[in-house]
Design an enzyme around this catalytic site. Structure first.
Site, PDB file in Angstrom:
ATOM      1  CG  HIS A   1     -60.663  30.729  64.761  1.00  0.00           C
ATOM      2  ND1 HIS A   1     -60.225  31.076  63.500  1.00  0.00           N
ATOM      3  CD2 HIS A   1     -60.038  29.541  65.037  1.00  0.00           C
ATOM      4  CE1 HIS A   1     -59.406  30.159  63.036  1.00  0.00           C
ATOM      5  NE2 HIS A   1     -59.267  29.208  63.957  1.00  0.00           N
TER       6      HIS A   1
ATOM      7  CG  HIS B   1     -55.972  26.929  57.343  1.00  0.00           C
ATOM      8  ND1 HIS B   1     -56.285  25.694  57.878  1.00  0.00           N
ATOM      9  CD2 HIS B   1     -55.666  27.709  58.387  1.00  0.00           C
ATOM     10  CE1 HIS B   1     -56.183  25.746  59.194  1.00  0.00           C
ATOM     11  NE2 HIS B   1     -55.805  26.960  59.529  1.00  0.00           N
TER      12      HIS B   1
ATOM     13  CG  ASP C   1     -53.714  28.277  63.242  1.00  0.00           C
ATOM     14  OD1 ASP C   1     -54.427  28.231  64.247  1.00  0.00           O
ATOM     15  OD2 ASP C   1     -54.073  27.820  62.143  1.00  0.00           O
TER      16      ASP C   1
ATOM     17  CG  ASP D   1     -59.165  27.580  60.546  1.00  0.00           C
ATOM     18  OD1 ASP D   1     -58.812  28.234  59.556  1.00  0.00           O
ATOM     19  OD2 ASP D   1     -58.369  27.174  61.412  1.00  0.00           O
TER      20      ASP D   1
ATOM     21  CG  HIS E   1     -57.983  27.227  67.011  1.00  0.00           C
ATOM     22  ND1 HIS E   1     -58.745  26.460  66.163  1.00  0.00           N
ATOM     23  CD2 HIS E   1     -58.251  26.780  68.270  1.00  0.00           C
ATOM     24  CE1 HIS E   1     -59.440  25.572  66.874  1.00  0.00           C
ATOM     25  NE2 HIS E   1     -59.160  25.743  68.141  1.00  0.00           N
TER      26      HIS E   1
END
Length: 305
Positions: free
Chosen positions: A62, A270, A66, A212, A64
């Site tokens: 995805h 994570h 990070d 995530d 994001h």
């Protein structure tokens, strides 16, 4: 043939002193697959003596930062190191546009072809296949479109019992036996029964990467029985309200999913930067699913046949 996972980064949104943003390497045979590419991934590759040019496929879960801020730099380094081999890049809608814009205003023209595959993050669908494995997307539930990935080795050939093979068999017939067929004559009569001259193939291995996400049981049919499951575990259960608000999971939730999916091993990662000591996260998960380990950086996990 190797089937091996190496952790390059295990921190969540904010890196900490000894934990960097998410990145993993899955080696299947001679093929290296990069899963997510957070900031600092290049440095981890150098640290663990992994050559950039050996990476065949990159999977981005995805958008994001990070999970992908290291990607443009890595692709640029491949360019500077004169890569010519094609690269497969899998990611959500918008990733190709972001990279194109970065390279446009940086005046960068990559000398190697990138085959970009836009992934529908809402469905489980096969997105890649070669002679060794298949890769499926796994829909996650996060604040932006996000998916995980399921890597599965293909079925392997059966073992021939050489001392039981009739001398008249031809090479093409031996190949057919290795793939489970009986050998018949023109009239359809069985000359050599497969079960008499072969044994079962080696185990086909599997790895599920759950990026995530909130706790999500509807992926259970897709991950049940996998050899190795990675599941994000950003928080402890006393922060469950924070996990819910930010669309993340707790260590207990990751372990519960592993238990219900009857996987063989669980890796959690994570981790929020608030946790200097990761032992409480491990203990919380192991209380539910004992065969849990931390996805700490530099850790290598081999899945046996």
């Amino acid at each position: 043939m190797d089937f091996e996972l190496k952790i390059l980064g295990s921190s969540s949104a904010t890196p900490s002193f000894d934990r960097h943003h998410t990145a993993q390497l899955l080696t299947v045979g001679s093929q290296i697959n990069l899963i997510d590419c957070g900031e600092g991934t290049q440095m981890r590759l150098m640290q663990y003596k992994v050559k950039h040019q050996r990476i065949c496929n990159i999977f981005i879960s995805h958008l994001h930062g990070d999970h992908y801020f290291g990607l443009a730099g890595l692709l640029s380094t491949m360019h500077l190191q004169q890569r010519t081999a094609p690269l497969n890049l899998f990611g959500p809608k918008g990733l190709a546009e972001i990279l194109t814009l970065q390279f446009k205003y940086g005046g960068t023209h990559l000398p190697y072809p990138i085959n970009f595959v836009e992934v529908d993050t809402t469905v489980c669908r096969k997105i890649f296949e070669d002679k060794f494995m298949t890769v499926h997307s796994l829909p996650m539930q996060h604040r932006v479109p996000c998916c995980g990935f399921l890597f599965k080795e293909k079925v392997k050939p059966r073992h021939l019992l050489k001392n039981k093979l009739p001398a008249f068999l031809t090479p093409p017939q031996l190949v057919r036996l290795k793939w489970g067929e009986d050998i018949k004559n023109e009239q359809g009569e069985v000359l050599v029964r497969n079960s008499d001259v072969t044994t079962n193939p080696k185990h086909s291995r599997s790895y599920a990467y759950c990026a995530d996400t909130k706790y999500k049981e509807d992926i259970l049919p897709h991950i049940t029985g996998v050899d190795l499951l990675y599941h994000e575990s950003t928080f402890l259960s006393d922060m469950a309200h924070r996990a819910e608000h930010t669309f993340h999971s707790t260590a207990a939730q990751a372990a519960t999913l592993a238990q219900k999916a009857q996987v063989k091993r669980l890796l959690i990662g994570h981790f929020s930067a608030r946790y200097k000591d990761l032992l409480p996260l491990l203990e919380e998960a192991q209380a539910i699913f004992p065969n849990t380990n931390l996805a700490t950086e530099g850790k290598t996990v081999s899945v046996l046949e």
